[in-house]
Design a protein around this motif. Structure first.
Motif, PDB file in Angstrom:
ATOM      1  N   LEU A   7       0.829  -1.200   0.000  1.00 16.93           N
ATOM      2  CA  LEU A   7       0.000   0.000   0.000  1.00 16.93           C
ATOM      3  C   LEU A   7       0.868   1.257   0.000  1.00 16.93           C
ATOM      4  N   ASP A   8       1.920   1.262   0.818  1.00 13.99           N
ATOM      5  CA  ASP A   8       2.840   2.405   0.824  1.00 13.99           C
ATOM      6  C   ASP A   8       3.423   2.634  -0.568  1.00 13.99           C
ATOM      7  N   LEU A   9       3.838   1.557  -1.210  1.00 16.24           N
ATOM      8  CA  LEU A   9       4.478   1.666  -2.518  1.00 16.24           C
ATOM      9  C   LEU A   9       3.475   2.012  -3.613  1.00 16.24           C
ATOM     10  N   ASP A  10       2.240   1.508  -3.494  1.00 21.44           N
ATOM     11  CA  ASP A  10       1.199   1.898  -4.451  1.00 21.44           C
ATOM     12  C   ASP A  10       0.892   3.387  -4.323  1.00 21.44           C
ATOM     13  N   LEU A  11       0.836   3.867  -3.103  1.00 14.59           N
ATOM     14  CA  LEU A  11       0.597   5.292  -2.859  1.00 14.59           C
ATOM     15  C   LEU A  11       1.751   6.120  -3.408  1.00 14.59           C
ATOM     16  N   LEU A  12       2.965   5.678  -3.153  1.00 16.94           N
ATOM     17  CA  LEU A  12       4.135   6.404  -3.643  1.00 16.94           C
ATOM     18  C   LEU A  12       4.119   6.485  -5.168  1.00 16.94           C
ATOM     19  N   ARG A  13       3.758   5.403  -5.811  1.00 15.81           N
ATOM     20  CA  ARG A  13       3.701   5.413  -7.278  1.00 15.81           C
ATOM     21  C   ARG A  13       2.677   6.436  -7.774  1.00 15.81           C
ATOM     22  N   ILE A  14       1.510   6.472  -7.158  1.00 12.79           N
ATOM     23  CA  ILE A  14       0.482   7.437  -7.560  1.00 12.79           C
ATOM     24  C   ILE A  14       0.967   8.868  -7.337  1.00 12.79           C
ATOM     25  N   ILE A  15       1.645   9.087  -6.226  1.00 12.59           N
ATOM     26  CA  ILE A  15       2.166  10.426  -5.933  1.00 12.59           C
ATOM     27  C   ILE A  15       3.171  10.841  -7.001  1.00 12.59           C
ATOM     28  N   VAL A  16       4.051   9.932  -7.384  1.00 16.38           N
ATOM     29  CA  VAL A  16       5.059  10.242  -8.401  1.00 16.38           C
ATOM     30  C   VAL A  16       4.397  10.496  -9.757  1.00 16.38           C
ATOM     31  N   GLU A  17       3.416   9.662 -10.105  1.00 17.72           N
ATOM     32  CA  GLU A  17       2.765   9.788 -11.407  1.00 17.72           C
ATOM     33  C   GLU A  17       1.874  11.021 -11.509  1.00 17.72           C
ATOM     34  N   ASP A  18       1.198  11.370 -10.416  1.00 19.66           N
ATOM     35  CA  ASP A  18       0.209  12.454 -10.465  1.00 19.66           C
ATOM     36  C   ASP A  18       0.168  13.220  -9.146  1.00 19.66           C
ATOM     37  N   PRO A  19       1.233  13.951  -8.814  1.00 22.98           N
ATOM     38  CA  PRO A  19       1.305  14.612  -7.513  1.00 22.98           C
ATOM     39  C   PRO A  19       0.226  15.672  -7.295  1.00 22.98           C
ATOM     40  N   LYS A  20      -0.324  16.225  -8.367  1.00 22.39           N
ATOM     41  CA  LYS A  20      -1.350  17.266  -8.220  1.00 22.39           C
ATOM     42  C   LYS A  20      -2.726  16.697  -7.876  1.00 22.39           C
ATOM     43  N   ALA A  21      -2.883  15.393  -7.936  1.00 22.50           N
ATOM     44  CA  ALA A  21      -4.199  14.786  -7.695  1.00 22.50           C
ATOM     45  C   ALA A  21      -4.715  15.069  -6.285  1.00 22.50           C
ATOM     46  N   GLY A  22      -3.861  15.082  -5.307  1.00 21.46           N
ATOM     47  CA  GLY A  22      -4.268  15.370  -3.937  1.00 21.46           C
ATOM     48  C   GLY A  22      -4.656  14.129  -3.150  1.00 21.46           C
ATOM     49  N   VAL A  23      -4.681  14.294  -1.841  1.00 21.34           N
ATOM     50  CA  VAL A  23      -4.913  13.180  -0.923  1.00 21.34           C
ATOM     51  C   VAL A  23      -6.268  12.525  -1.161  1.00 21.34           C
ATOM     52  N   ARG A  24      -7.285  13.319  -1.388  1.00 20.00           N
ATOM     53  CA  ARG A  24      -8.617  12.747  -1.621  1.00 20.00           C
ATOM     54  C   ARG A  24      -8.608  11.800  -2.822  1.00 20.00           C
ATOM     55  N   GLU A  25      -7.967  12.225  -3.904  1.00 19.65           N
ATOM     56  CA  GLU A  25      -7.891  11.391  -5.103  1.00 19.65           C
ATOM     57  C   GLU A  25      -6.999  10.174  -4.878  1.00 19.65           C
ATOM     58  N   PHE A  26      -5.900  10.352  -4.149  1.00 21.75           N
ATOM     59  CA  PHE A  26      -5.042   9.206  -3.835  1.00 21.75           C
ATOM     60  C   PHE A  26      -5.855   8.141  -3.094  1.00 21.75           C
ATOM     61  N   SER A  27      -6.598   8.573  -2.083  1.00 26.35           N
ATOM     62  CA  SER A  27      -7.373   7.617  -1.290  1.00 26.35           C
ATOM     63  C   SER A  27      -8.467   6.967  -2.137  1.00 26.35           C
ATOM     64  N   ARG A  28      -9.101   7.725  -3.039  1.00 24.69           N
ATOM     65  CA  ARG A  28     -10.129   7.155  -3.908  1.00 24.69           C
ATOM     66  C   ARG A  28      -9.545   6.075  -4.814  1.00 24.69           C
ATOM     67  N   ARG A  29      -8.392   6.381  -5.433  1.00 30.95           N
ATOM     68  CA  ARG A  29      -7.763   5.418  -6.357  1.00 30.95           C
ATOM     69  C   ARG A  29      -7.331   4.130  -5.648  1.00 30.95           C
ATOM     70  N   LEU A  30      -6.940   4.255  -4.396  1.00 30.24           N
ATOM     71  CA  LEU A  30      -6.475   3.086  -3.651  1.00 30.24           C
ATOM     72  C   LEU A  30      -7.580   2.437  -2.819  1.00 30.24           C
ATOM     73  N   ASN A  31      -8.753   3.084  -2.829  1.00 34.20           N
ATOM     74  CA  ASN A  31      -9.892   2.578  -2.061  1.00 34.20           C
ATOM     75  C   ASN A  31      -9.565   2.467  -0.573  1.00 34.20           C
ATOM     76  N   ILE A  32      -8.981   3.540  -0.044  1.00 32.36           N
ATOM     77  CA  ILE A  32      -8.651   3.614   1.381  1.00 32.36           C
ATOM     78  C   ILE A  32      -9.187   4.931   1.938  1.00 32.36           C
ATOM     79  N   ALA A  33      -9.266   5.017   3.247  1.00 30.59           N
ATOM     80  CA  ALA A  33      -9.735   6.237   3.901  1.00 30.59           C
ATOM     81  C   ALA A  33      -8.731   7.367   3.679  1.00 30.59           C
TER      82      ALA A  33
END
Length: 157
Positions: A7-33
């Motif tokens: 999960l940490d590494l999946d989150l890190l990948r999303i951050i690297v790929e799309d840092p402007k998406a924001g925490v809300r979008e990161f959590s939506r894409r990973l299906n986490i709170a």
């Protein structure tokens, strides 16, 4: 040493790929709170994995079309003070102490070759610099990247 899970590494990948998406979008894409995403981001920051949210900049459209790596040889025991002086050169965009050829490996940008010569002369005039050897980049084929390493670490879990 902090341990990381998929999960940490999946989150890190999303951050690297799309840092402007924001925490809300990161959590939506990973299906986490959202709080889970935020705490995992803090964990990555605290561990020194995520060190910046700065964008990657291409300086060519700003007129800096030449990039060069310069191996800088420094007088013995003068690395820190020489680095401070070199940092005053705006065209210096990266500096690393290295083993092997030279004491520093620096990356410089310039407008053209004539401007690079001016920059190189400024480097050579810097107190503490003994000599330098430069290599002009002809074309950047692979930009600095981290996703292949993130994927490798994730696959090893």
């Amino acid at each position: 040493m902090t341990t990381f899970d998929k999960l940490d590494l999946d989150l890190l990948r999303i951050i690297v790929e799309d840092p402007k998406a924001g925490v809300r979008e990161f959590s939506r894409r990973l299906n986490i709170a959202r709080n889970t995403a935020q705490s995992r981001i803090r964990k990555l920051e605290d561990a020194g994995v995520l060190v910046s949210w700065r964008p990657q900049i291409n300086l060519s459209p700003l007129g800096y079309t030449v990039m060069a790596f310069v191996h800088v040889h420094i007088a013995q025991n003068r690395v820190d003070e020489t680095l401070e002086r070199l940092a005053a050169i705006p065209e210096l965009i990266e500096a690393n102490t290295v083993s092997g050829e030279g004491d520093l490996l620096c990356r410089f940008v310039s407008r053209d070759n004539a401007h690079f010569e001016t920059v190189l002369r400024a480097v050579l005039k810097t107190d503490g610099v003994l000599r330098a050897r430069s290599e002009i980049v002809l074309n950047r084929h692979i930009w600095p990247r981290t996703i292949p390493i993130i994927e490798k670490v994730r696959n090893e879990l």
